[in-house]
Design an enzyme around this catalytic site. Structure first.
Site, PDB file in Angstrom:
ATOM      1  N   THR A 103       0.865  -1.182   0.000  1.00 31.82           N
ATOM      2  CA  THR A 103       0.000   0.000   0.000  1.00 31.82           C
ATOM      3  C   THR A 103       0.901   1.230   0.000  1.00 31.82           C
ATOM      4  OG1 THR A 103      -1.673  -1.196   1.259  1.00 31.82           O
ATOM      5  CG2 THR A 103      -1.786   1.203   1.319  1.00 31.82           C
ATOM      6  N   LYS A 179      -6.907   1.575  -3.312  1.00 32.55           N
ATOM      7  CA  LYS A 179      -6.551   0.975  -2.023  1.00 32.55           C
ATOM      8  C   LYS A 179      -6.581   2.022  -0.915  1.00 32.55           C
ATOM      9  CE  LYS A 179      -4.503  -1.904   0.963  1.00 32.55           C
ATOM     10  NZ  LYS A 179      -4.926  -3.183   1.455  1.00 32.55           N
ATOM     11  N   LYS A 247       0.654   4.491   9.273  1.00 35.78           N
ATOM     12  CA  LYS A 247       1.220   4.699   7.927  1.00 35.78           C
ATOM     13  C   LYS A 247       0.134   5.081   6.917  1.00 35.78           C
ATOM     14  CE  LYS A 247       2.116   0.969   5.379  1.00 35.78           C
ATOM     15  NZ  LYS A 247       1.406   0.963   4.075  1.00 35.78           N
TER      16      LYS A 247
END
Length: 305
Positions: A103, A179, A247
Site C-alpha cells: 500500500t 486501495k 502509515k
C-alpha cells in the site's frame, strides 16, 4: 487465457511474512516454480522446507523469474527491493513483470513504474486486501492497474492469488489510489468501533451483548464485526498492527493536503492510532485503539490486569 499464459511460470516472492507466505503457498499449489526471499533467514528456511526454493537477495530471487511478486509493507521497502543493493531490477529478465502489493502513495507507484519500465520490464500496481487466511487460500481481492502487457505477463500469478481481481486502469497509481480509499474507510471504522466499544464499557454495558446487538443493527461495519472480538477476548496478537494505520492514514493526509481536500474524519482517526502507538501498542493488533480509550478513561476491558 492464452496457451502462452497458462503454462507454469517461474515466480519469485519477495517478502515471506504472513501475507507473502500465504500468496506463495497459493502460487505453488497452482503448479508454478517458486523461489522465496525474505530478510528473515528463518522464513526462507521454512519456505524451503515446505518445498520452495530460497534466495538470499531480491536479485538472486528475481534471476530467471517470469514474475516477481513483492509483498512488503511500504513504498520504501518496495523501492529497496527493486533498486537497492542486490535489487531485483538488476537481474529480472527483460519483459518480465514486477507485481507490487504494498500500500503506497499513488505518486510513488507511478514513479517506481516509470523507473522500471524504462529498463524494459513491466510494473503492475497491485495492492491487496483480504488477510493472511485468504492469501493462503488464493482468495485475495487485488486492486490492480498497469499496462496491458503488465497484466498479460502477470495473469498466471493473479489467477492463482485472487478470488476477485479488479482491473482499474492502464497505468500504475490507480490501484494504489483505490486501495487508499479502502484504507481511509477501514481506519475510520476501526477507530469508531473501538470508541463505541470502550464507551459502552464506560456505560457499564455487557460488551458481549453490545457486540451481539450492534452486529444485528444498522450501526454495524465489517471492521466492527471483525475486530471487536479481539477486544471481547482481550487478545491483541497482531493480525494487523496499529502501525499499519499510522502509515496508511498518514498517506491519506499527504494525498489530501496535496489535493487541497479536507479529510477531518480520517485525520481524527489517525490521531487515535498515533496515540495508541505512542502508548506502546504500535506493534499490537489495531483493535488496541479500544485499549487506549480504556486506559485514558479508566475503563476495564477483558484481559486488563
Amino acid at each position: 487465457m492464452s496457451a502462452s499464459n497458462s503454462q507454469n511460470q517461474r515466480i519469485a516472492v519477495i517478502g515471506l511474512g504472513s501475507m507473502g507466505y500465504g500468496m506463495a503457498t497459493s502460487l505453488k499449489r497452482a503448479g508454478h516454480a517458486l523461489i522465496g526471499c525474505d530478510v528473515s533467514a528463518d522464513a526462507v528456511a521454512r519456505f524451503v522446507k515446505d518445498g520452495g526454493a530460497g534466495a538470499t537477495s531480491p536479485a538472486g530471487a528475481a534471476k530467471d523469474a517470469d514474475i516477481v511478486v513483492s509483498v512488503v509493507v511500504n513504498a520504501a521497502q518496495t523501492e529497496t527491493i527493486l533498486f537497492g543493493k542486490d535489487g531485483a531490477a538488476e537481474t529480472m529478465p527483460k519483459d518480465s513483470v514486477f507485481i507490487s502489493s504494498a500500500t503506497m502513495d499513488p505518486d510513488v507507484a507511478r514513479r517506481l513504474a516509470k523507473q522500471l519500465e524504462a529498463t524494459g520490464r513491466h510494473y503492475l500496481d497491485a495492492p491487496i486486501s483480504g488477510g493472511a487466511q485468504r492469501a493462503a487460500q488464493g482468495e485475495l481481492t487485488i486492486l490492480a492497474s498497469g499496462s496491458p502487457a503488465a497484466f498479460a505477463k502477470a495473469r498466471p500469478a493473479l489467477d492463482a492469488m485472487a478470488a476477485k481481481l479488479y482491473e482499474l486502469g492502464d497505468a500504475a497509481g490507480q490501484g494504489a489510489a483505490f486501495k487508499m480509499i479502502n484504507q481511509l474507510l477501514a481506519g475510520v471504522h476501526i477507530a469508531a468501533a473501538s470508541e463505541a466499544m470502550a464507551f459502552a464499557a464506560k456505560q457499564g454495558l455487557d460488551i458481549r451483548k453490545v457486540y451481539e446487538v450492534i452486529t444485528a443493527s444498522a450501526g454495524n461495519s465489517w471492521m466492527f464485526e471483525n475486530r471487536m472480538p479481539h477486544v471481547l477476548d482481550g487478545d491483541y496478537t497482531p493480525r494487523s498492527a496499529v502501525e499499519i494505520f499510522v502509515k496508511d492514514l498518514g498517506i491519506i493526509q499527504d494525498m489530501a493536503r496535496s489535493a487541497r481536500f479536507p479529510v477531518p474524519v480520517s485525520a481524527a482517526a489517525l490521531q487515535m492510532f498515533l496515540m495508541t502507538s505512542a502508548a506502546g501498542m504500535g506493534r499490537d493488533d489495531d483493535a488496541s485503539v479500544a485499549r487506549m480509550y480504556a486506559q485514558v478513561t479508566g475503563v476495564k476491558l477483558p484481559g486488563d490486569k
